[in-house]
Design a protein around this motif. Structure first.
Motif, PDB file in Angstrom:
ATOM      1  N   UNK A  58       0.802  -1.225   0.000  1.00 61.33           N
ATOM      2  CA  UNK A  58       0.000   0.000   0.000  1.00 61.33           C
ATOM      3  C   UNK A  58       0.841   1.285   0.000  1.00 61.33           C
ATOM      4  N   UNK A  59       2.142   1.166   0.107  1.00 59.53           N
ATOM      5  CA  UNK A  59       2.976   2.368   0.082  1.00 59.53           C
ATOM      6  C   UNK A  59       2.889   3.073  -1.270  1.00 59.53           C
ATOM      7  N   UNK A  60       2.506   2.355  -2.306  1.00 60.15           N
ATOM      8  CA  UNK A  60       2.358   2.990  -3.615  1.00 60.15           C
ATOM      9  C   UNK A  60       1.231   4.024  -3.570  1.00 60.15           C
ATOM     10  N   UNK A  61       0.247   3.806  -2.705  1.00 63.23           N
ATOM     11  CA  UNK A  61      -0.848   4.768  -2.567  1.00 63.23           C
ATOM     12  C   UNK A  61      -0.329   6.137  -2.125  1.00 63.23           C
ATOM     13  N   UNK A  62       0.642   6.134  -1.249  1.00 62.92           N
ATOM     14  CA  UNK A  62       1.236   7.386  -0.775  1.00 62.92           C
ATOM     15  C   UNK A  62       1.989   8.063  -1.917  1.00 62.92           C
ATOM     16  N   UNK A  63       2.729   7.281  -2.691  1.00 64.26           N
ATOM     17  CA  UNK A  63       3.458   7.841  -3.834  1.00 64.26           C
ATOM     18  C   UNK A  63       2.491   8.438  -4.857  1.00 64.26           C
ATOM     19  N   UNK A  64       1.391   7.741  -5.123  1.00 66.80           N
ATOM     20  CA  UNK A  64       0.391   8.245  -6.068  1.00 66.80           C
ATOM     21  C   UNK A  64      -0.217   9.542  -5.532  1.00 66.80           C
ATOM     22  N   UNK A  65      -0.523   9.584  -4.254  1.00 61.53           N
ATOM     23  CA  UNK A  65      -1.079  10.798  -3.653  1.00 61.53           C
ATOM     24  C   UNK A  65      -0.121  11.983  -3.825  1.00 61.53           C
ATOM     25  N   UNK A  66       1.150  11.762  -3.584  1.00 60.79           N
ATOM     26  CA  UNK A  66       2.141  12.843  -3.740  1.00 60.79           C
ATOM     27  C   UNK A  66       2.228  13.317  -5.189  1.00 60.79           C
ATOM     28  N   UNK A  67       2.200  12.369  -6.121  1.00 61.29           N
ATOM     29  CA  UNK A  67       2.247  12.743  -7.535  1.00 61.29           C
ATOM     30  C   UNK A  67       0.973  13.476  -7.937  1.00 61.29           C
ATOM     31  N   UNK A  68      -0.167  13.023  -7.441  1.00 57.81           N
ATOM     32  CA  UNK A  68      -1.429  13.714  -7.735  1.00 57.81           C
ATOM     33  C   UNK A  68      -1.381  15.168  -7.265  1.00 57.81           C
ATOM     34  N   UNK A  69      -0.814  15.387  -6.092  1.00 58.72           N
ATOM     35  CA  UNK A  69      -0.729  16.761  -5.569  1.00 58.72           C
ATOM     36  C   UNK A  69       0.052  17.675  -6.505  1.00 58.72           C
ATOM     37  N   UNK A  70       0.957  17.099  -7.266  1.00 65.83           N
ATOM     38  CA  UNK A  70       1.770  17.905  -8.181  1.00 65.83           C
ATOM     39  C   UNK A  70       1.164  18.005  -9.578  1.00 65.83           C
ATOM     40  N   UNK A  71       0.352  17.034  -9.975  1.00 70.32           N
ATOM     41  CA  UNK A  71      -0.183  17.019 -11.336  1.00 70.32           C
ATOM     42  C   UNK A  71      -1.632  17.470 -11.449  1.00 70.32           C
ATOM     43  N   UNK A  72      -2.391  17.263 -10.415  1.00 70.04           N
ATOM     44  CA  UNK A  72      -3.828  17.505 -10.489  1.00 70.04           C
ATOM     45  C   UNK A  72      -4.199  18.928 -10.086  1.00 70.04           C
ATOM     46  N   UNK A  73      -5.219  19.460 -10.718  1.00 68.20           N
ATOM     47  CA  UNK A  73      -5.789  20.734 -10.313  1.00 68.20           C
ATOM     48  C   UNK A  73      -6.451  20.579  -8.945  1.00 68.20           C
ATOM     49  N   UNK A  74      -7.192  19.474  -8.772  1.00 66.57           N
ATOM     50  CA  UNK A  74      -7.842  19.152  -7.497  1.00 66.57           C
ATOM     51  C   UNK A  74      -7.527  17.697  -7.165  1.00 66.57           C
ATOM     52  N   UNK A  75      -6.505  17.435  -6.355  1.00 66.41           N
ATOM     53  CA  UNK A  75      -6.116  16.050  -6.042  1.00 66.41           C
ATOM     54  C   UNK A  75      -7.214  15.214  -5.391  1.00 66.41           C
ATOM     55  N   UNK A  76      -8.211  15.856  -4.790  1.00 70.03           N
ATOM     56  CA  UNK A  76      -9.312  15.106  -4.171  1.00 70.03           C
ATOM     57  C   UNK A  76     -10.333  14.635  -5.206  1.00 70.03           C
ATOM     58  N   UNK A  77     -10.284  15.213  -6.387  1.00 66.13           N
ATOM     59  CA  UNK A  77     -11.147  14.798  -7.502  1.00 66.13           C
ATOM     60  C   UNK A  77     -10.242  14.585  -8.724  1.00 66.13           C
ATOM     61  N   UNK A  78      -9.429  13.552  -8.696  1.00 63.99           N
ATOM     62  CA  UNK A  78      -8.420  13.369  -9.734  1.00 63.99           C
ATOM     63  C   UNK A  78      -8.995  13.132 -11.131  1.00 63.99           C
ATOM     64  N   UNK A  79      -8.339  13.743 -12.107  1.00 63.34           N
ATOM     65  CA  UNK A  79      -8.710  13.570 -13.502  1.00 63.34           C
ATOM     66  C   UNK A  79      -7.547  13.011 -14.315  1.00 63.34           C
TER      67      UNK A  79
END
Length: 111
Positions: A58-79
């Motif tokens: 499940x550590x990959x979930x943390x990595x994905x979350x960090x990447x989402x924060x940098x790529x997504x306009x709204x990381x809580x509603x990822x596109x």
């Protein structure tokens, strides 16, 4: 002054601001870019980001979350990086390759 490796891990957002990625974020992004719009399992992503380490699934979930924060306009509603329930994650936008084999662009904001 930054090293060459760090320069390759930088993105530019639509406002022309640099977005610096860690080594693991960069490896994760490359895994997604190699398989756009296809679901990738957590196990596959772990192997892509840390091939020589034995780490918790499940550590990959943390990595994905960090990447989402940098790529997504709204990381809580990822596109860009979407969760595929019971499978893993999908890089949900098309990726264009240049004729020289490099990426021509990676959008930060998606319509």
């Amino acid at each position: 002054m930054s090293s060459c490796g760090e320069d390759r891990r930088r993105l530019i957002d639509p406002q022309k601001r640099p977005v610096t990625l860690s080594k693991s974020e960069y490896a994760l992004l490359l895994a997604f870019l190699d398989a756009p719009e296809r679901p990738l399992s957590r196990e596959y992503l772990l192997q892509a980001t840390r091939p020589h380490e034995d780490i918790f699934d499940r550590s990959i979930d943390v990595q994905v979350l960090r990447l989402r924060r940098k790529l997504e306009t709204d990381p809580k509603a990822p596109r860009v990086i979407k969760t595929e329930r019971s499978v893993g994650y999908v890089f949900a936008i098309p990726v264009e390759q240049s004729r020289w084999g490099g990426l021509s662009s990676v959008p930060r904001n998606c319509p």
